[in-house]
Write an enzyme that holds these catalytic residues in place. Structure first.
Site, PDB file in Angstrom:
ATOM      1  N   HIS A 327      40.110  -9.263 -18.135  1.00 28.59           N
ATOM      2  CA  HIS A 327      39.257  -9.995 -17.902  1.00 28.59           C
ATOM      3  C   HIS A 327      40.215 -10.593 -19.288  1.00 28.59           C
ATOM      4  O   HIS A 327      40.842 -10.165 -20.171  1.00 28.59           O
ATOM      5  CB  HIS A 327      38.389  -8.897 -18.757  1.00 28.59           C
ATOM      6  CG  HIS A 327      36.930  -9.494 -19.082  1.00 28.59           C
ATOM      7  ND1 HIS A 327      36.517 -10.174 -20.390  1.00 28.59           N
ATOM      8  CD2 HIS A 327      35.681  -9.788 -18.255  1.00 28.59           C
ATOM      9  CE1 HIS A 327      35.426 -10.686 -19.925  1.00 28.59           C
ATOM     10  NE2 HIS A 327      34.945 -10.488 -19.102  1.00 28.59           N
ATOM     11  N   ASP A 386      33.389  -6.520 -12.413  1.00 33.53           N
ATOM     12  CA  ASP A 386      33.234  -7.317 -10.714  1.00 33.53           C
ATOM     13  C   ASP A 386      33.985  -6.122  -9.635  1.00 33.53           C
ATOM     14  O   ASP A 386      34.484  -6.060  -8.630  1.00 33.53           O
ATOM     15  CB  ASP A 386      33.754  -8.805 -11.007  1.00 33.53           C
ATOM     16  CG  ASP A 386      33.602  -9.905 -11.154  1.00 33.53           C
ATOM     17  OD1 ASP A 386      31.740  -9.743 -11.053  1.00 33.53           O
ATOM     18  OD2 ASP A 386      34.064  -9.888 -12.130  1.00 33.53           O
TER      19      ASP A 386
END
Length: 453
Positions: A327, A386
């Protein structure tokens, strides 16, 4: 001399492009590409009271990674989710109220706010027929954006940017987004998938998550656990600070004085991108490919070999990425993924998909090790939200075309809060600088220009 045939001219247009910029020039002029410093930290361009993403501390100028945390109006997202889950309640509407108004609602406020959302959970007469069913789109995000812009034409106070009016517009959009998304999918499914056209009206007594499942499914049926997991997904995706791409777009367009509908349509365009809202779709597709190529889902060595092929651009889409891992902000952990994972296992057990869940968990464990070895860099890497959200949506039988629209149905709450904050703060128009590096040239008269390269 005869003119060049139009067809040939059109075919040759790409060769005329001259848009390459030497990457070394970005360092030379100290350009913060992506509005990020070299160490990955975002360039500070604004202040907000709405959401806070925290993943490191500074100790004597050294960046020390820590487990990630996400705050909504100063309250830890873990405490928010634990609060409503422990009481057996759905939390999305409470989260909407918190992000919009800055405080948790009282019991009376929450009841009234739910009733207000329910009141606004409708579309103008003939809107579904004329704007959605008559103009189906192959991508629901584009259908959402078009529908939002169409609502501008119906609003008599569309250009009124007073706080009271913008708040009303935002609440109406928050309430209507599930309808716009689901009905757009039904149109796509019918006109492009040759499936039966089913349009269910929302029910006033149901939560946002329940209504999404109610409207999506032909039989209207769902379990409490299914609705709970979808509600949790909506809460976890509702806000992520002012710097994420679509929320920053919201601030940028709002700063120009534009109307609410144009702002939200712009944010939708940003979220559509696979680098932003479309990432969970890529995770699901990656795992589909993985399951086809793995002979034994339980063998670490076989899984590691596949992950290495991903990094070498020898598998799946050959992008060199392991989707859902890593991320831009979080390093040690993404708190949203941590919260999600603790509940995903329950749904996987209910659906008889424990083996698939175990594969996800194993990839989450092995991927950082494979990446560290491949890149020969010791770096904290973890799964992001996700990684599990697409798996959850798949278990909920939510069509893959709805994955990013579900994100939008949630994130419009954060966009709305940031739009209101930008207006209330009366900030300047956002206009960062770009340096032009093209060399100065003289104008050449048309008759003196050479047609050759």
């Amino acid at each position: 001399m005869d003119n060049m045939p139009l067809e040939k001219f059109e075919q040759n247009l790409p060769e005329k492009l001259k848009n390459f910029i030497d990457p070394q020039l970005y360092s030379k002029y100290q350009v913060k590409r992506g509005l990020r410093d070299i160490d990955g930290r975002g360039v500070l361009v604004g202040l907000t009271e709405i959401g806070d993403v925290h993943s490191y501390i500074i100790d004597e100028n050294d960046i020390i990674p820590i487990p990630g945390s996400l705050m909504y109006r100063g309250i830890n997202i873990e405490h928010i989710t634990n609060g409503f889950l422990s009481e057996g309640r759905f939390g999305f509407e409470e989260t909407c109220y918190l992000l919009l108004f800055g405080e948790l609602p009282t019991k009376e406020d929450l009841i009234s706010f739910r009733e207000l959302i329910s009141k606004y959970r409708s579309l103008p007469e003939d809107f579904v027929r004329d704007m959605i069913l008559k103009m189906p789109s192959k991508n629901i995000m584009n259908s959402l954006a078009r529908s939002v812009l169409a609502l501008y034409s119906i609003d008599e106070k569309a250009d009124d940017t007073s706080l009271n009016n913008v708040l009303k517009q935002c609440i109406r959009l928050i309430a209507s987004f599930p309808l716009l998304g689901v009905y757009s999918y039904q149109a796509l499914s019918h006109y492009y998938g040759n499936k039966s056209l089913i349009i269910h009206s929302p029910q006033p007594y149901l939560s946002t998550a329940e209504n999404i499942l109610h409207m999506l499914r032909a039989d209207n049926k769902y379990t409490k656990l299914e609705a709970t997991l979808l509600d949790l997904a909506l809460v976890l995706h509702a806000e992520h600070g002012g710097g994420n791409n679509s929320t920053f777009v919201t601030h940028v367009v709002t700063s120009t004085g534009s109307d609410t509908y144009s702002v939200i349509a712009s944010a939708l365009g940003s979220l559509k991108g696979p680098r932003h809202g479309g990432a969970n779709l890529k995770v699901v597709e990656m795992f589909d490919d993985m399951k086809l190529n793995l002979k034994d889902w339980k063998k670490d060595g076989e899984i590691e070999d596949y992950l290495l092929k991903l990094l070498k651009k020898e598998a799946f889409d050959r992008s060199g990425l392991i989707y859902g891992i890593g991320h831009a902000v979080y390093s040690i952990s993404d708190p949203r993924a941590v919260i999600f994972k603790s509940h995903v296992k329950k749904l996987a057990k209910e659906k008889g998909l424990e083996d698939e869940y175990n594969l996800y968990a194993k990839v989450e464990e092995l991927a950082p090790k494979v990446m560290e070895k491949f890149f020969k860099v010791s770096k904290n890497i973890s799964a992001n939200v996700d990684f599990y959200s697409g798996f959850v949506y798949r278990m909920l039988d939510i069509p893959i075309e709805m994955f990013t629209p579900i994100f939008a149905i949630s994130r419009i709450v954060g966009w709305s809060a940031h739009r209101i904050e930008e207006i209330a703060s009366n900030g300047k128009i956002i206009r960062p600088a770009y340096k032009c590096i093209s060399k100065r040239r003289a104008y050449t008269p048309l008759e003196n220009r050479c047609s050759g390269k």
